[in-house]
Design an enzyme around this catalytic site. Structure first.
Site, mmCIF file in Angstrom:
data_model
loop_
_atom_site.group_PDB
_atom_site.id
_atom_site.type_symbol
_atom_site.label_atom_id
_atom_site.label_comp_id
_atom_site.label_asym_id
_atom_site.label_seq_id
_atom_site.Cartn_x
_atom_site.Cartn_y
_atom_site.Cartn_z
ATOM 1 N N ARG A 1 13.429 -0.500 -7.030
ATOM 2 C CA ARG A 1 12.275 -1.163 -6.284
ATOM 3 C C ARG A 1 12.180 -2.397 -6.602
ATOM 4 O O ARG A 1 11.588 -3.523 -5.634
ATOM 5 C CB ARG A 1 11.171 0.012 -6.667
ATOM 6 C CG ARG A 1 11.119 0.998 -6.109
ATOM 7 C CD ARG A 1 9.708 1.767 -6.289
ATOM 8 N NE ARG A 1 9.534 3.476 -6.386
ATOM 9 C CZ ARG A 1 9.270 4.197 -5.316
ATOM 10 N NH1 ARG A 1 8.718 3.578 -4.584
ATOM 11 N NH2 ARG A 1 9.199 5.346 -5.440
ATOM 12 N N THR B 1 1.910 -0.419 10.742
ATOM 13 C CA THR B 1 0.964 -0.369 11.931
ATOM 14 C C THR B 1 0.346 -1.877 12.066
ATOM 15 O O THR B 1 0.218 -2.487 13.067
ATOM 16 C CB THR B 1 -0.135 0.813 11.794
ATOM 17 O OG1 THR B 1 0.578 2.221 12.027
ATOM 18 C CG2 THR B 1 -0.961 0.760 12.961
ATOM 19 N N GLY C 1 0.751 -1.334 0.121
ATOM 20 C CA GLY C 1 -0.038 -0.054 0.155
ATOM 21 C C GLY C 1 0.939 1.343 -0.073
ATOM 22 O O GLY C 1 1.993 1.244 0.279
ATOM 23 N N SER D 1 5.818 -1.884 -2.337
ATOM 24 C CA SER D 1 5.962 -2.810 -3.407
ATOM 25 C C SER D 1 4.926 -2.396 -4.544
ATOM 26 O O SER D 1 3.911 -2.887 -4.693
ATOM 27 C CB SER D 1 5.387 -4.281 -2.829
ATOM 28 O OG SER D 1 4.561 -4.219 -1.858
ATOM 29 N N ARG E 1 16.051 -1.059 4.418
ATOM 30 C CA ARG E 1 16.822 -0.216 3.611
ATOM 31 C C ARG E 1 17.781 0.472 4.409
ATOM 32 O O ARG E 1 18.898 1.017 3.964
ATOM 33 C CB ARG E 1 15.545 0.917 3.010
ATOM 34 C CG ARG E 1 15.076 0.668 1.737
ATOM 35 C CD ARG E 1 14.066 1.553 1.392
ATOM 36 N NE ARG E 1 13.532 1.254 -0.005
ATOM 37 C CZ ARG E 1 14.005 1.390 -1.090
ATOM 38 N NH1 ARG E 1 15.191 1.848 -1.152
ATOM 39 N NH2 ARG E 1 13.450 0.961 -1.973
ATOM 40 N N SER F 1 2.763 4.817 0.980
ATOM 41 C CA SER F 1 3.181 5.407 2.241
ATOM 42 C C SER F 1 2.348 5.974 3.071
ATOM 43 O O SER F 1 1.342 6.697 2.676
ATOM 44 C CB SER F 1 4.382 6.350 1.885
ATOM 45 O OG SER F 1 4.821 6.953 3.079
#
Ligand code: PPS
Ligand code: ADP
Length: 207
Positions: free
Chosen positions: A84, A45, A37, A111, A70, A39
């Protein structure tokens, strides 16, 4: 003997302790919960709340968070399309190892490209890649902006920011979709509950 990529003259080494042995030991089945999803959509969370909930049920999970990886494994990668793709490929391979070890591996990364997520699905045993789509509107993610990155992207200070000037391709056939109900986002516990319910139903929380 075989050749894989740039590796030639390589052999596959089998060990006598297998996946089923580990499954019995841990009383659970290894799998990958892949959270994708924008940012700010709530991936981390959900990952941490789910991790905590599984821990409270004596189930062993491990979170692979894009931001965290990262800092180490993927610190040589940026945010170009190629980087990516390599980021997702590496994390998919690591997640596969964790799942084979018997853990419930929770991977939370933007992703953004469908083909990269599908490649990860393709290297895992049937049904053990569980794609969770954080289907939150860009406006909500941007309003949250906990790291101030959307603000920088809108100001042109970050180039190629997902959702602003870089694409996000939503899943077409995900196992779980987390979305707002009547304009309200489910609580972190409710989101984790949705995933735990799925894992229960599919038998991952038992040997
Ligand atoms: N250009 C650009 N686009 C998107 N995100 C950016 C960018 N630059 C930095 N960040 C920060 O990096 C986090 C996303 O890393 P990921 O490894 O999950 O990204 S990706 O899957 O390779 O697209 C992301 O973290 P989350 O907010 O947790 O998603 C951002 O904090
Ligand atoms: N279900 C939720 N309800 C309310 N706020 C949330 C929820 N999920 C995430 N948030 C908040 O939204 C922001 C972004 O969440 P985060 O998990 O960091 O997203 P991501 O990992 O996708 O970037 C954080 O400030 C977080 O506290």
């Amino acid at each position: 003997m075989s050749a894989v990529g740039k590796s030639t003259n390589i052999f596959w080494q089998e060990c006598s302790v297998g996946k089923l042995d580990r499954q019995k030991l841990l009383k659970q089945k290894g799998c990958v919960v892949w959270i994708t999803g924008l940012s700010g959509s709530g991936k981390s969370t959900l990952a941490c709340t789910l991790d905590r909930e599984l821990y409270s049920r004596s189930k062993l999970a491990y979170v692979l968070d894009g931001d965290n990886l990262r800092h180490g494994l993927n610190k040589d990668l940026g945010f170009s399309t190629e980087d990516r793709t390599e980021n997702i490929r590496r994390v998919g391979e690591v997640a596969k190892l964790f799942a084979d070890a018997g853990l419930i591996c929770i991977a939370s990364l933007i992703s953004p490209y469908r083909k990269d997520r599908d490649s990860c699905r393709g290297i895992l045993p049937e049904s053990s890649f569980i794609e969770v789509f954080m289907n939150m509107p860009l406006e909500l993610c941007e309003a949250r902006d906990p790291k101030g990155l959307y603000k920088l992207a809108r100001a042109g200070k970050i180039k190629g920011f997902t959702g602003i000037d870089d694409p996000y391709e939503p899943p077409l056939n995900c196992e779980i979709e987390i979305k707002q109900e009547n304009g309200v986002c489910p609580s972190p516990n409710a989101m984790a509950g949705q995933v735990v319910g799925y894992l229960e139903e599919k038998g991952f929380l038992h040997e």
